[in-house]
Design an enzyme around this catalytic site. Sequence first.
Site, PDB file in Angstrom:
ATOM      1  N   HIS A   4      -2.250   7.113   3.056  1.00 30.27           N
ATOM      2  CA  HIS A   4      -0.684   7.041   2.957  1.00 30.27           C
ATOM      3  C   HIS A   4      -0.330   8.315   2.125  1.00 30.27           C
ATOM      4  CE1 HIS A   4      -0.747   3.561   5.131  1.00 30.27           C
ATOM      5  NE2 HIS A   4      -0.229   2.615   4.171  1.00 30.27           N
ATOM      6  N   CYS A  30       0.879  -1.106  -0.007  1.00 31.34           N
ATOM      7  CA  CYS A  30       0.091  -0.049  -0.051  1.00 31.34           C
ATOM      8  C   CYS A  30       0.927   1.099  -0.022  1.00 31.34           C
ATOM      9  CB  CYS A  30      -0.897  -0.218   1.199  1.00 31.34           C
ATOM     10  SG  CYS A  30      -0.213  -0.429   2.654  1.00 31.34           S
ATOM     11  N   ARG A  48       5.731   5.598  10.081  1.00 32.26           N
ATOM     12  CA  ARG A  48       4.187   5.419  10.571  1.00 32.26           C
ATOM     13  C   ARG A  48       3.839   6.801  11.231  1.00 32.26           C
ATOM     14  NH1 ARG A  48       1.344   1.517   8.671  1.00 32.26           N
ATOM     15  NH2 ARG A  48       2.409  -0.127   9.378  1.00 32.26           N
TER      16      ARG A  48
HETATM   17  P1  NAP Z   1      -5.367  -8.601   9.830  1.00 32.88           P
HETATM   18  O1  NAP Z   1      -6.429  -7.322  10.053  1.00 32.88           O
HETATM   19  O2  NAP Z   1      -4.422  -8.995  10.707  1.00 32.88           O
HETATM   20  O3  NAP Z   1      -6.287  -9.839   9.199  1.00 32.88           O
HETATM   21  C1  NAP Z   1      -5.798 -11.235   8.942  1.00 32.88           C
HETATM   22  C2  NAP Z   1      -6.886 -12.121   8.532  1.00 32.88           C
HETATM   23  O4  NAP Z   1      -6.068 -13.504   8.445  1.00 32.88           O
HETATM   24  C3  NAP Z   1      -7.735 -12.583   9.531  1.00 32.88           C
HETATM   25  O5  NAP Z   1      -9.010 -12.713   8.632  1.00 32.88           O
HETATM   26  C4  NAP Z   1      -7.206 -13.736  10.202  1.00 32.88           C
HETATM   27  O6  NAP Z   1      -8.219 -14.493  10.696  1.00 32.88           O
HETATM   28  C5  NAP Z   1      -6.726 -14.292   9.073  1.00 32.88           C
HETATM   29  N1  NAP Z   1      -5.790 -15.524   9.547  1.00 32.88           N
HETATM   30  C6  NAP Z   1      -4.365 -15.059  10.451  1.00 32.88           C
HETATM   31  N2  NAP Z   1      -4.055 -16.184  10.771  1.00 32.88           N
HETATM   32  C7  NAP Z   1      -4.751 -17.275   9.924  1.00 32.88           C
HETATM   33  C8  NAP Z   1      -4.523 -18.576   9.658  1.00 32.88           C
HETATM   34  N3  NAP Z   1      -3.280 -19.231  10.161  1.00 32.88           N
HETATM   35  N4  NAP Z   1      -4.958 -19.305   8.912  1.00 32.88           N
HETATM   36  C9  NAP Z   1      -6.208 -18.605   8.295  1.00 32.88           C
HETATM   37  N5  NAP Z   1      -6.254 -17.357   8.461  1.00 32.88           N
HETATM   38  C10 NAP Z   1      -5.534 -16.754   9.074  1.00 32.88           C
HETATM   39  O7  NAP Z   1      -4.621  -8.148   8.570  1.00 32.88           O
HETATM   40  P2  NAP Z   1      -4.970  -7.145   7.396  1.00 32.88           P
HETATM   41  O8  NAP Z   1      -4.529  -5.663   7.665  1.00 32.88           O
HETATM   42  O9  NAP Z   1      -6.278  -7.583   6.975  1.00 32.88           O
HETATM   43  O10 NAP Z   1      -3.994  -7.745   6.073  1.00 32.88           O
HETATM   44  C11 NAP Z   1      -4.193  -8.668   5.575  1.00 32.88           C
HETATM   45  C12 NAP Z   1      -3.017  -9.025   4.476  1.00 32.88           C
HETATM   46  O11 NAP Z   1      -3.275  -7.671   3.652  1.00 32.88           O
HETATM   47  C13 NAP Z   1      -1.679  -8.998   4.802  1.00 32.88           C
HETATM   48  O12 NAP Z   1      -0.893  -9.726   4.018  1.00 32.88           O
HETATM   49  C14 NAP Z   1      -1.009  -7.545   4.775  1.00 32.88           C
HETATM   50  O13 NAP Z   1       0.230  -7.275   4.628  1.00 32.88           O
HETATM   51  C15 NAP Z   1      -2.136  -7.356   3.269  1.00 32.88           C
HETATM   52  N6  NAP Z   1      -2.333  -5.584   3.211  1.00 32.88           N
HETATM   53  C16 NAP Z   1      -2.902  -4.943   4.231  1.00 32.88           C
HETATM   54  C17 NAP Z   1      -3.120  -3.462   4.014  1.00 32.88           C
HETATM   55  C18 NAP Z   1      -3.686  -2.643   4.901  1.00 32.88           C
HETATM   56  O14 NAP Z   1      -3.815  -1.488   4.622  1.00 32.88           O
HETATM   57  N7  NAP Z   1      -4.154  -3.210   6.218  1.00 32.88           N
HETATM   58  C19 NAP Z   1      -2.823  -3.218   2.685  1.00 32.88           C
HETATM   59  C20 NAP Z   1      -2.282  -3.813   1.912  1.00 32.88           C
HETATM   60  C21 NAP Z   1      -2.005  -5.080   2.066  1.00 32.88           C
HETATM   61  P3  NAP Z   1      -8.861 -14.523  12.252  1.00 32.88           P
HETATM   62  O15 NAP Z   1      -9.541 -13.129  12.248  1.00 32.88           O
HETATM   63  O16 NAP Z   1      -9.606 -15.437  12.432  1.00 32.88           O
HETATM   64  O17 NAP Z   1      -7.343 -14.428  13.212  1.00 32.88           O
END
Ligand code: NAP
Length: 357
Positions: free
Chosen positions: A249, A155, A242
Amino acid sequence: MEKIPVGILGATGMVGQNYLRLLENHPWFEVTFLCASPHSAGKTYEAAVERRWHMPTPIPKRESQLYVYSIDQISKALEKCQFVFSAIDTDVAKEYEEQYAAAGLPVVSNAGYHRQTPDVPVLIPEINASHLSILPSQQQKRGWEKGFIVTKPNCSIQSYMIPLAALHEKFQLKKILVTTMQAVSGAGYPGVPSWDIYENVVPYIAKEEEKTENEPLKIFGSIVDNEIIPTPDVRISAHCNRVPVLDGHLACVSVEFATPPSREEILSIWNAYTPITQTLELPSAPEKTILYREELNRPQPRLDRDAGKGMAITVGRLRPCNLLDFRFVALSHNTLRGAAGGGILNAELLFTQRYLT
Ligand code: NAP
């Protein structure tokens, strides 16, 4: 038109929730499969996100009652959907994305794991839609019949890559110096402890500078012998910080070109910019992709992040640079354009190019 059934891996997280919100009433796609970690599996979606739904709108009614599967129930995914959005962490993506693709489901990923895999496109549809032509060889090499993996970039680079790409073909970028000020939502939920970020700036985000310096080179790269070779012609130096902002961003950019344009040429290219996403009328594409603000104090995260429903890039303060040729400030919404919205735009492009049928 009958909608295409889609799944979301990591549906309960910050990005997953944004997918559900943005896909409610999508004209082409309908969510039919949800999965997350064992902690959420086995519940309805509503129960799985109880007290941790962070979106400003209620949970979409139909999806609130969908069952949340465990991510290893790939046969269920195959029964219920035609492709998946992946919103899981990198280590989980490492384990599962290839399994989904091998089972026959295209994976449109937000995770970082495959961004440096040479035959996996890091897609920003406005810039490198041509990289999709590598998908047949990606499938062939791995013996996958219908599945494949496409990723979107980190991002941190979304805000300034499109304005720079608009200038690259004519003037050739040579050096980019970028300082990002990244919102806390970029770290997921609960993300950065309030103790660390309140009234503060943290001048380090793990692995972010490497991604900011490497991913653009692959996006500007060319396909040679079925691999995407990063461009050797551009050099990037990044500082990633951050900051205590919720969403949006911001990037301060200085740039040097092989053939320096004038300020008027840059502005006229940005103003006339009509990328493939607009000509194809993709549902998530903003009406205008690059919005240039003349006010000296714009763009600002709170005022500009929602431009074009969070999918436009707002740019301002274009002026000469004392070290390189020009400098400017760019802003994009990190969880919309930079995450779920960008993923949906990628899937819309894939659909129009017949990769999802
Ligand atoms: P997050 O809020 O921590 O969510 C993670 C998700 O993955 C939750 O649904 C979680 O399920 C699931 N998960 C965790 N451990 C798992 C496992 N062992 N098996 C299956 N599912 C599992 O993270 P996020 O911010 O949404 O980010 C998700 C991805 O997108 C990451 O790779 C991040 O780098 C990328 N990303 C994020 C952003 C941003 O702005 N936030 C931008 C670009 C890319 P539970 O709820 O059940 O724990």
